[in-house]
Design an enzyme around this catalytic site. Structure first.
Site, short mmCIF file in Angstrom:
data_model
loop_
_atom_site.label_atom_id
_atom_site.label_comp_id
_atom_site.label_asym_id
_atom_site.label_seq_id
_atom_site.Cartn_x
_atom_site.Cartn_y
_atom_site.Cartn_z
N HIS A 237 -16.11 -0.67 3.82
CA HIS A 237 -16.81 0.30 4.66
C HIS A 237 -17.77 1.15 3.82
O HIS A 237 -18.80 1.62 4.30
CB HIS A 237 -15.81 1.21 5.39
CG HIS A 237 -15.04 0.49 6.44
ND1 HIS A 237 -13.78 0.90 6.86
CD2 HIS A 237 -15.31 -0.63 7.15
CE1 HIS A 237 -13.34 0.07 7.80
NE2 HIS A 237 -14.25 -0.86 7.98
N SER B 13 9.68 0.08 -0.54
CA SER B 13 9.04 0.78 0.59
C SER B 13 8.23 2.00 0.16
O SER B 13 7.07 2.16 0.57
CB SER B 13 10.10 1.19 1.62
OG SER B 13 10.72 0.06 2.17
N ARG C 177 4.39 -6.99 0.62
CA ARG C 177 3.99 -5.71 1.21
C ARG C 177 3.03 -4.94 0.30
O ARG C 177 2.18 -4.18 0.78
CB ARG C 177 5.23 -4.86 1.51
CG ARG C 177 5.99 -5.32 2.75
CD ARG C 177 7.35 -4.62 2.86
NE ARG C 177 7.28 -3.19 2.71
CZ ARG C 177 7.37 -2.30 3.71
NH1 ARG C 177 7.55 -2.72 4.95
NH2 ARG C 177 7.31 -1.01 3.48
N ARG D 2 -11.48 -0.30 3.45
CA ARG D 2 -12.23 0.96 3.29
C ARG D 2 -13.32 0.84 2.22
O ARG D 2 -14.42 1.37 2.39
CB ARG D 2 -11.25 2.10 2.92
CG ARG D 2 -10.48 2.65 4.10
CD ARG D 2 -11.42 3.46 5.01
NE ARG D 2 -10.70 4.09 6.08
CZ ARG D 2 -10.72 3.67 7.34
NH1 ARG D 2 -11.44 2.62 7.69
NH2 ARG D 2 -10.04 4.30 8.27
N ASP E 46 -6.38 5.42 -0.01
CA ASP E 46 -7.17 6.33 0.81
C ASP E 46 -7.76 7.46 -0.02
O ASP E 46 -8.88 7.93 0.23
CB ASP E 46 -6.31 6.91 1.94
CG ASP E 46 -6.23 5.97 3.15
OD1 ASP E 46 -6.97 4.96 3.16
OD2 ASP E 46 -5.42 6.22 4.05
N SER F 159 6.89 -3.61 -9.37
CA SER F 159 7.61 -4.01 -10.58
C SER F 159 6.67 -4.19 -11.76
O SER F 159 7.07 -4.00 -12.92
CB SER F 159 8.34 -5.33 -10.32
OG SER F 159 7.40 -6.36 -10.05
N GLU G 154 5.09 1.01 -1.66
CA GLU G 154 4.08 0.43 -0.77
C GLU G 154 3.41 1.51 0.11
O GLU G 154 2.21 1.44 0.39
CB GLU G 154 4.74 -0.67 0.07
CG GLU G 154 5.14 -1.87 -0.78
CD GLU G 154 6.53 -2.42 -0.51
OE1 GLU G 154 7.04 -3.13 -1.38
OE2 GLU G 154 7.12 -2.11 0.55
O1 LIG Z 1 7.06 -7.32 -0.37
C1 LIG Z 1 7.67 -6.86 -1.28
C2 LIG Z 1 9.13 -6.55 -1.18
O2 LIG Z 1 9.50 -6.58 0.18
C3 LIG Z 1 9.53 -5.23 -1.80
O3 LIG Z 1 9.46 -4.15 -0.88
C4 LIG Z 1 6.98 -6.64 -2.58
O4 LIG Z 1 5.80 -5.94 -2.38
C5 LIG Z 1 6.68 -8.00 -3.20
O5 LIG Z 1 7.88 -8.64 -3.45
C6 LIG Z 1 5.88 -7.87 -4.49
O6 LIG Z 1 6.63 -7.17 -5.47
P1 LIG Z 1 5.92 -6.23 -6.49
O7 LIG Z 1 4.84 -7.05 -7.17
O8 LIG Z 1 6.95 -5.79 -7.44
O9 LIG Z 1 5.29 -5.09 -5.74
#
Ligand SMILES: O=C([C@H](O)CO)[C@H](O)[C@H](O)COP(=O)(O)O
Length: 209
Positions: free
Chosen positions: A85, A173, A71, A82, A184, A113, A176
């Protein structure tokens, strides 16, 4: 059809809290909105945050490569679009059209992380090739942050990230969500610096369905 129902039922079984007593979606939305506002406000106050430096790195770069896992990577792709763009040459690492990174390039990374192996290794490779790294992360002391010329430290660790979670939301979450908004904000600042109008950017939007 019966077999499908049997297969799906176990996945629903843990939902033991009656819907009437569980928080509703509106309540969850309010929590998420408050968490995002808090995290973004604390970025502004955090001396370790390097938003302007990241914007400068983007502007100075020959090309911008973006990289994140899961994610985090999905969120960063919105920023990649963007920046395209805006007229920059942007590549999403892992896409078949992404070329080799090299001197003068920027690898813009997002990792909650800061320890995800593929991201850290890619950052090491990018530095060996003469590129610079920008990192958005919840962990300013992480291996990824240590490799970065600019670190945007987001107080957005989720329940699986660290014991002292900043967020009540699941896993990464909140992080992300903030990656999208930080991207943005970077775009917005760079757009104003570019002097381009919205009409100038519009022809770069995809026109193939
Ligand atoms: O997709 C992910 C997981 O669902 C946590 O919400 C993370 O983005 C993915 O595991 C990558 O981890 P990080 O590099 O620590 O963002």
């Amino acid at each position: 059809m019966e077999a499908l129902d049997t297969a799906v039922t176990p996945a629903l079984a843990p939902a033991v809290t009656p819907a009437a007593t569980a928080p509703g979606v509106t309540s969850s939305l309010a929590v998420i909105a408050a968490e995002i506002a808090s995290a973004l406000t604390r970025i502004e106050r955090d001396a370790a945050t390097d938003l302007s430096a990241t914007a400068d790195l983007v502007l100075e770069a020959r090309r911008v490569f973006v990289l994140g896992a899961g994610r985090s990577g999905l969120a960063l792709r919105m920023t990649a679009m963007r920046l395209m763009h805006l007229g920059l040459e942007v590549h999403v690492v892992g896409e078949v059209t992404a070329p080799a990174i090299g001197a003068g390039d920027l690898l813009l990374t997002a990792s909650g992380s800061g320890t995800t192996g593929g991201i850290v290794r890619a950052a090491e490779t990018a530095i060996s090739a003469g590129a610079r790294i920008a990192a958005i992360t919840t962990a300013p002391a992480s291996p990824l942050a240590a490799l970065a010329s600019a670190v945007i430290a987001v107080p957005a660790a989720g329940k699986l990230d660290r014991s002292e979670a900043a967020s009540a939301q699941y896993a990464g979450s909140l992080f992300e969500q903030t990656v999208v908004l930080i991207g943005d904000a970077l775009f917005d600042a760079l757009w104003h610096r570019s002097g381009q109008s919205a009409d100038d950017l519009w022809p770069r939007h995809a026109n193939l369905e």
